[in-house]
Scaffold this active site. Structure first.
Site, short mmCIF file in Angstrom:
data_model
loop_
_atom_site.label_atom_id
_atom_site.label_comp_id
_atom_site.label_asym_id
_atom_site.label_seq_id
_atom_site.Cartn_x
_atom_site.Cartn_y
_atom_site.Cartn_z
N HIS A 149 -3.86 -4.94 -0.09
CA HIS A 149 -3.45 -5.45 1.23
C HIS A 149 -3.52 -6.97 1.21
CE1 HIS A 149 -3.22 -1.66 3.46
NE2 HIS A 149 -4.16 -1.25 2.65
N CYS A 202 0.83 -1.21 0.00
CA CYS A 202 0.00 0.00 0.00
C CYS A 202 0.87 1.26 0.00
CB CYS A 202 -1.01 -0.04 1.14
SG CYS A 202 -2.35 1.17 0.92
N GLU A 259 -2.57 -8.95 3.41
CA GLU A 259 -2.92 -9.44 4.75
C GLU A 259 -4.42 -9.37 5.02
OE1 GLU A 259 -2.60 -4.99 5.34
OE2 GLU A 259 -1.66 -6.51 4.04
#
EC number: 4.3.2.10
Length: 194
Positions: A176, A77, A178
């Site tokens: 992202h 990001c 994650e």
């Protein structure tokens, strides 16, 4: 394996840490140049504003440290945007590792920032092994890297742009991983197995 997450004043570190733990990896969160240089893998996440983040990196000499890294590095990001040359967000000179500008999304009547799931395509390189074309990943961003020779994944939101970039040992994703479910886990696993 020694994994380091670079600590600086641009949050989102905890969710990356938890994602790695779910995959069975421990990581150290640090801004210590010696520990960062010694790591096998370095993750450079970030959510926030480019000029504030760059000021922090410069003040703590982390800009020089990051530029000097030879091991695999993953920018996420804001981390991806800071690896580039320049951001239109407050006219910020960034790290310049990837020779790309970061541009503001045009105002075309769609919501900025883009928040939510979007598909990625044109997947190339080792971090996208076993990731199907048009997989959905989670984005939150108001700025983007244009398509270029460094693009290893593309997405579209008002314009076609780079969802991921690579320059030598530096990999960078705008989304992202994650927060992107099994697709994100596969991308993180691929990176950690480089």
């Amino acid at each position: 394996m020694n994994i380091v997450i670079i600590k600086y004043n641009a949050g989102n570190i905890r969710s990356v840490l938890f994602a790695l733990e779910r995959l069975g990896y421990n990581a150290e969160v640090t801004d210590d140049p010696a520990l960062i240089r010694k790591a096998d893998k370095v993750i450079f996440p970030g959510v926030g504003e480019a000029s504030t983040a760059m000021n922090y990196l410069q003040k703590h000499d982390l800009d020089h440290v990051i530029r000097s890294l030879k091991q695999p590095v993953l920018g996420i990001c804001l981390g991806m945007q800071l690896l580039c040359r320049f951001s239109e967000e407050n006219q910020t000179n960034c790290l310049g590792i990837i020779d790309q500008p970061i541009k503001r999304f045009p105002s075309l009547g769609m919501k900025i920032p883009q928040i939510g799931w979007n598909d990625i395509y044109g997947l190339k390189g080792p971090i996208f092994q076993q990731v199907p074309e048009h997989s959905y990943v989670y984005f939150v961003h108001g700025f983007y890297a244009p398509l270029s020779e460094y693009t290893i994944a593309s997405a579209n939101y008002m314009v076609s742009y780079s969802a991921a970039l690579q320059q030598d040992n530096f990999f960078a994703v705008q989304f992202h991983p994650e927060k992107s479910g099994v697709v994100g886990e596969q991308i993180l696993t691929n990176f950690l197995q480089l």
